[in-house]
Design an enzyme around this catalytic site. Structure first.
Site, PDB file in Angstrom:
ATOM      1  N   ARG A  11       0.703  -1.090  -0.149  1.00 53.48           N
ATOM      2  CA  ARG A  11      -0.157   0.118  -0.193  1.00 53.48           C
ATOM      3  C   ARG A  11       0.955   1.403   0.016  1.00 53.48           C
ATOM      4  NH1 ARG A  11      -4.367   1.085   4.802  1.00 53.48           N
ATOM      5  NH2 ARG A  11      -5.180   3.054   4.004  1.00 53.48           N
ATOM      6  N   ASN A  24       1.047   2.388  14.803  1.00 49.57           N
ATOM      7  CA  ASN A  24       0.251   1.531  14.228  1.00 49.57           C
ATOM      8  C   ASN A  24       0.385   1.139  12.894  1.00 49.57           C
ATOM      9  OD1 ASN A  24      -0.926   3.913  13.644  1.00 49.57           O
ATOM     10  ND2 ASN A  24      -2.802   3.147  14.037  1.00 49.57           N
ATOM     11  N   TYR A  25       0.871   2.162  12.124  1.00 51.98           N
ATOM     12  CA  TYR A  25       1.145   1.862  10.597  1.00 51.98           C
ATOM     13  C   TYR A  25       2.751   2.558  10.423  1.00 51.98           C
ATOM     14  CZ  TYR A  25      -3.439   0.580   8.756  1.00 51.98           C
ATOM     15  OH  TYR A  25      -4.539   0.179   8.732  1.00 51.98           O
ATOM     16  N   LYS A  80      10.678  11.651  12.105  1.00 47.59           N
ATOM     17  CA  LYS A  80      10.787  11.087  13.786  1.00 47.59           C
ATOM     18  C   LYS A  80       9.827  10.213  13.676  1.00 47.59           C
ATOM     19  CE  LYS A  80      10.512  10.640  18.304  1.00 47.59           C
ATOM     20  NZ  LYS A  80       9.874   9.370  18.122  1.00 47.59           N
ATOM     21  N   THR A 124       8.952   5.526  18.634  1.00 46.05           N
ATOM     22  CA  THR A 124       9.993   4.749  18.943  1.00 46.05           C
ATOM     23  C   THR A 124       9.437   3.210  18.886  1.00 46.05           C
ATOM     24  OG1 THR A 124      10.815   6.225  20.434  1.00 46.05           O
ATOM     25  CG2 THR A 124      11.350   3.999  21.166  1.00 46.05           C
ATOM     26  N   ASP A 128      10.241  17.873  22.216  1.00 43.42           N
ATOM     27  CA  ASP A 128       9.724  19.209  22.351  1.00 43.42           C
ATOM     28  C   ASP A 128      10.848  20.086  21.717  1.00 43.42           C
ATOM     29  OD1 ASP A 128       7.787  18.374  23.813  1.00 43.42           O
ATOM     30  OD2 ASP A 128       8.338  19.650  25.691  1.00 43.42           O
ATOM     31  N   GLU A 166      -3.204  14.663  12.597  1.00 46.67           N
ATOM     32  CA  GLU A 166      -4.266  13.509  12.365  1.00 46.67           C
ATOM     33  C   GLU A 166      -4.077  12.812  13.858  1.00 46.67           C
ATOM     34  OE1 GLU A 166      -6.227  13.204  10.373  1.00 46.67           O
ATOM     35  OE2 GLU A 166      -5.452  14.389   8.499  1.00 46.67           O
ATOM     36  N   ARG A 222      -6.306   1.100  15.326  1.00 48.82           N
ATOM     37  CA  ARG A 222      -6.350   1.963  14.203  1.00 48.82           C
ATOM     38  C   ARG A 222      -7.195   3.238  14.699  1.00 48.82           C
ATOM     39  NH1 ARG A 222     -10.348  -0.658  11.416  1.00 48.82           N
ATOM     40  NH2 ARG A 222      -9.979   0.647   9.415  1.00 48.82           N
ATOM     41  N   CYS A 223      -6.860   4.293  13.926  1.00 51.56           N
ATOM     42  CA  CYS A 223      -7.526   5.484  14.591  1.00 51.56           C
ATOM     43  C   CYS A 223      -9.076   5.511  13.602  1.00 51.56           C
ATOM     44  CB  CYS A 223      -6.807   6.814  13.546  1.00 51.56           C
ATOM     45  SG  CYS A 223      -6.492   6.663  11.862  1.00 51.56           S
TER      46      CYS A 223
HETATM   47  P1  NAP Z   1       1.625   8.970  20.281  1.00 53.38           P
HETATM   48  O1  NAP Z   1       1.971   8.332  21.796  1.00 53.38           O
HETATM   49  O2  NAP Z   1       1.057  10.274  20.553  1.00 53.38           O
HETATM   50  O3  NAP Z   1       2.824   9.137  19.724  1.00 53.38           O
HETATM   51  C1  NAP Z   1       2.833   9.696  18.223  1.00 53.38           C
HETATM   52  C2  NAP Z   1       4.297  10.149  17.758  1.00 53.38           C
HETATM   53  O4  NAP Z   1       4.653  11.435  18.489  1.00 53.38           O
HETATM   54  C3  NAP Z   1       5.410   9.174  18.183  1.00 53.38           C
HETATM   55  O5  NAP Z   1       6.412   9.140  17.122  1.00 53.38           O
HETATM   56  C4  NAP Z   1       6.018   9.707  19.370  1.00 53.38           C
HETATM   57  O6  NAP Z   1       7.404   9.463  19.768  1.00 53.38           O
HETATM   58  C5  NAP Z   1       5.621  11.262  19.159  1.00 53.38           C
HETATM   59  N1  NAP Z   1       5.790  12.045  20.512  1.00 53.38           N
HETATM   60  C6  NAP Z   1       5.526  11.824  21.505  1.00 53.38           C
HETATM   61  N2  NAP Z   1       5.860  12.781  22.536  1.00 53.38           N
HETATM   62  C7  NAP Z   1       6.302  13.974  21.587  1.00 53.38           C
HETATM   63  C8  NAP Z   1       6.764  15.312  21.919  1.00 53.38           C
HETATM   64  N3  NAP Z   1       6.599  15.798  22.811  1.00 53.38           N
HETATM   65  N4  NAP Z   1       7.064  16.071  20.648  1.00 53.38           N
HETATM   66  C9  NAP Z   1       6.914  15.395  19.499  1.00 53.38           C
HETATM   67  N5  NAP Z   1       6.753  14.010  19.335  1.00 53.38           N
HETATM   68  C10 NAP Z   1       6.250  13.241  20.095  1.00 53.38           C
HETATM   69  O7  NAP Z   1       0.531   8.065  19.529  1.00 53.38           O
HETATM   70  P2  NAP Z   1       0.659   6.639  19.111  1.00 53.38           P
HETATM   71  O8  NAP Z   1       0.597   5.686  20.394  1.00 53.38           O
HETATM   72  O9  NAP Z   1       2.082   6.272  18.567  1.00 53.38           O
HETATM   73  O10 NAP Z   1      -0.546   6.271  18.186  1.00 53.38           O
HETATM   74  C11 NAP Z   1      -1.607   5.973  18.694  1.00 53.38           C
HETATM   75  C12 NAP Z   1      -2.596   7.056  18.453  1.00 53.38           C
HETATM   76  O11 NAP Z   1      -2.618   7.790  17.370  1.00 53.38           O
HETATM   77  C13 NAP Z   1      -4.165   7.028  18.544  1.00 53.38           C
HETATM   78  O12 NAP Z   1      -4.846   7.793  19.556  1.00 53.38           O
HETATM   79  C14 NAP Z   1      -4.671   6.941  17.155  1.00 53.38           C
HETATM   80  O13 NAP Z   1      -5.958   7.358  17.156  1.00 53.38           O
HETATM   81  C15 NAP Z   1      -3.734   7.944  16.813  1.00 53.38           C
HETATM   82  N6  NAP Z   1      -3.711   7.882  15.252  1.00 53.38           N
HETATM   83  C16 NAP Z   1      -4.253   8.772  14.589  1.00 53.38           C
HETATM   84  C17 NAP Z   1      -4.324   8.734  13.112  1.00 53.38           C
HETATM   85  C18 NAP Z   1      -5.070   9.513  12.104  1.00 53.38           C
HETATM   86  O14 NAP Z   1      -4.786   9.485  10.946  1.00 53.38           O
HETATM   87  N7  NAP Z   1      -6.016  10.466  12.606  1.00 53.38           N
HETATM   88  C19 NAP Z   1      -3.618   7.442  12.540  1.00 53.38           C
HETATM   89  C20 NAP Z   1      -2.994   6.728  13.381  1.00 53.38           C
HETATM   90  C21 NAP Z   1      -2.968   6.900  14.673  1.00 53.38           C
HETATM   91  P3  NAP Z   1       7.587   8.025  20.844  1.00 53.38           P
HETATM   92  O15 NAP Z   1       7.008   7.017  20.283  1.00 53.38           O
HETATM   93  O16 NAP Z   1       9.127   8.194  20.848  1.00 53.38           O
HETATM   94  O17 NAP Z   1       7.003   8.745  22.105  1.00 53.38           O
HETATM   95  O1  G3H Z   2      -4.639   4.333  11.941  1.00 53.84           O
HETATM   96  C1  G3H Z   2      -5.074   5.063  11.448  1.00 53.84           C
HETATM   97  C2  G3H Z   2      -5.111   4.868  10.060  1.00 53.84           C
HETATM   98  O2  G3H Z   2      -4.880   5.980   9.254  1.00 53.84           O
HETATM   99  C3  G3H Z   2      -6.043   3.910   9.725  1.00 53.84           C
HETATM  100  O3  G3H Z   2      -6.224   3.364   8.428  1.00 53.84           O
HETATM  101  O4  G3H Z   2      -8.414   2.818   7.991  1.00 53.84           O
HETATM  102  O5  G3H Z   2      -6.416   1.952   6.506  1.00 53.84           O
HETATM  103  O6  G3H Z   2      -6.679   1.249   8.696  1.00 53.84           O
HETATM  104  P1  G3H Z   2      -6.888   2.185   7.887  1.00 53.84           P
END
Ligand code: NAP
Ligand code: G3H
Length: 478
Positions: A105, A156-157, A179, A182, A217, A252, A285-286
């Protein structure tokens, strides 16, 4: 001994001078699978400085010349497909087949991004249209890159959502500081290995690894960053929006996508869609369906169909392509369990599930969920689905819109007029009529409103958000 992965700066793979690494533990193997560099602030400065310099010559290439590098990247990604999929599986616990699909994809997404950019052009206007105007003024409106784009991706992706930022940034002439999450950073290293093999000019992209809580930050507030494209949790996104400089942001964030089921819906089809939409990859998945708002007249029937569907979901290791796999870490599983416990304590009915083995949460379906329960509003990012029974479309819309989130929503009905009328009332970036919520196809605009984000992704939208219009006015004076 596991591998120690280097970070990528100025066209080279290096160990950090910090001499520190971050250990990456597989969510299902429950053992370390590698370490990534915890880079220092000096290295962040060096990367951004080099990006600023290299961006100038990168921008001077034609879009087709930049596209050639990105096409080669896709060839390299395909050549490394199995290797990258194996890492995605081990690192974030995604089923192997889905991990392969993620790489393919991503290739499709990058190629479409190149093609869309190649077919994008500016416009010209003359002054004659405005009051008292004349044909002697001609505006040439072109899109130009923003400079250095900071791309921050979630776990997650780890490949696809990273490429959805990197590809549009690069093809439009920006340099990139990438970035990765992790947990997802080894997958990030692998995809950048492919870009390096493609011969990307040095300095155009840098891969900076280390915990967001440590370097996040500093990166976000760095004066050398011209735009941030972020995907991740709402809390992190809001924090970044608060502290960043006055630069464009695309965010997002989280979601609580509702499925509204009307009494006239095809219930068998609806249940299939909801189960597929709510539970795949353990709902990490978001766009997972995260609540069902069903008309009480058909609720018993729907719950019975959902129960059958949920009971048939496969549970176990991602190596066997199970739908329900261990969550990304124990803390995430604790959080999901908290939400289940809270709902059950407050009177929800357990239809199926509520079984846990460390970070593996079995698929759980809760009925008679009410607005006083946390699961009605919070995003579990785990396989638990609450069912809220409603008496009318109006109540479903009200509950839908009372959420802080606004990513997507689904409406299941046979009445297309009603579907459009409800769509107009629902506060969400996208509304799916008679389908589960999902991001693709990846050229559709992908928009989160309220606490689900700001700005838009989707290929064309990303190309636009990573460029700005520049106007050159030609004045003909004779
Ligand atoms: P996350 O904990 O918010 O982490 C996302 C990214 O932000 C990681 O690279 C993280 O690095 C980084 N990060 C953390 N603290 C930061 C700071 N102070 N400054 C800059 N970057 C920082 O999210 P996640 O657990 O990876 O993903 C799950 C969440 O993402 C869910 O809420 C999901 O709904 C959302 N999501 C939304 C979408 C969308 O398109 N709407 C798609 C996918 C996921 P580290 O890993 O090093 O902490
Ligand atoms: O987690 C968020 C992704 O953007 C969701 O993509 O609907 O293809 O699983 P998807």
């Amino acid at each position: 001994m596991t591998n120690i992965y280097q970070f990528y700066i100025n066209g080279e793979w290096r160990d950090s001078s910090s001499n520190e690494t971050v250990s990456i533990t597989s969510p299902y193997l429950r053992k370390e699978i590698g370490k990534v560099q915890a880079i220092s602030r000096d290295e962040v400065n060096e990367a951004i400085q080099a990006a600023k310099v290299s961006q100038k010559s990168w921008e001077r290439l034609t879009v087709r010349e930049r596209g050639e590098y990105l096409y080669k990247w896709t060839d390299e990604l395909l050549a490394m497909k199995e290797e990258i999929a194996q890492i995605i599986m081990e690192e974030v616990g995604k089923g192997y087949n889905d991990a392969v699909k993620e790489v393919v994809r991503t290739v499709d997404l990058i190629r479409y991004t190149i093609e869309d950019a190649v077919h994008t052009h500016g416009e010209s206007m003359t002054g004659e249209n405005f009051v008292g105007g004349s044909k002697s003024k001609i505006a040439i409106v072109n899109r130009v890159p923003l400079g250095v784009v900071l791309a921050i991706s979630p776990f997650n992706y780890p490949v696809n959502l990273a490429a959805a930022k990197i590809a549009p940034a690069l093809i439009t002439g920006n340099a990139v500081i990438f970035k990765p999450a992790t947990q997802g950073a080894i997958s990030g290293v692998k995809m950048i290995e492919a870009l390096h093999k493609a011969g990307l000019p040095k300095g155009v992209l840098h891969l900076v690894t280390g915990r967001g809580s440590v370097i996040g930050d500093y990166l976000v507030q760095h004066s050398g960053i011209d735009m941030i494209s972020f995907t991740g949790g709402t809390g992190t996104g809001m924090h970044i929006a608060e502290i960043s400089n006055l630069i464009p942001l695309v965010m997002e964030l989280g979601g609580k996508d509702p499925a509204l089921v009307r009494e006239d819906a095809d219930l068998v089809f609806t249940a299939e869609q909801i189960v597929a939409g709510a539970y795949s990859y353990s709902a990490q998945r978001c766009t997972a369906i995260k609540r069902v708002l069903v008309n009480e007249k058909v609720a018993d029937q729907l719950v019975s169909l959902l129960k059958t569907g949920v009971e048939s979901l496969s549970v176990g290791s991602p190596e066997d392509n199970n739908t329900i796999v261990p969550l990304i870490d124990d803390r995430s599983a604790d959080y999901v369990q908290e939400l289940i416990d809270d709902a059950l304590e407050k009177g929800a009915t357990l239809v199926v599930g509520n079984k846990r083995e460390s970070n593996l949460i079995y698929p759980t379906l809760l009925d008679h969920v009410t607005p006083d329960m946390r699961i009605a509003w919070e995003e579990p990012f785990g396989p638990v689905l609450p069912i809220i029974r409603v008496t009318s479309d109006e109540e479903a819309v009200t509950l839908s819109n009372e959420s802080e989130f606004g990513l997507q929503a689904s409406i299941f009905t046979k009445d297309i007029d009603k579907a459009f009328a409800l769509t107009a009332q629902i506060e969400a970036g996208s509304v799916q009529i008679n389908s589960r919520t999902e991001r693709g196809p990846d050229h559709f605009p992908f928009i989160g409103i309220k606490h689900s984000g700001m700005g838009a992704q989707g290929i064309r939208k990303s190309l636009e958000s990573m460029t700005r219009e520049k106007v050159t006015v030609l004045n003909i004076n004779n």
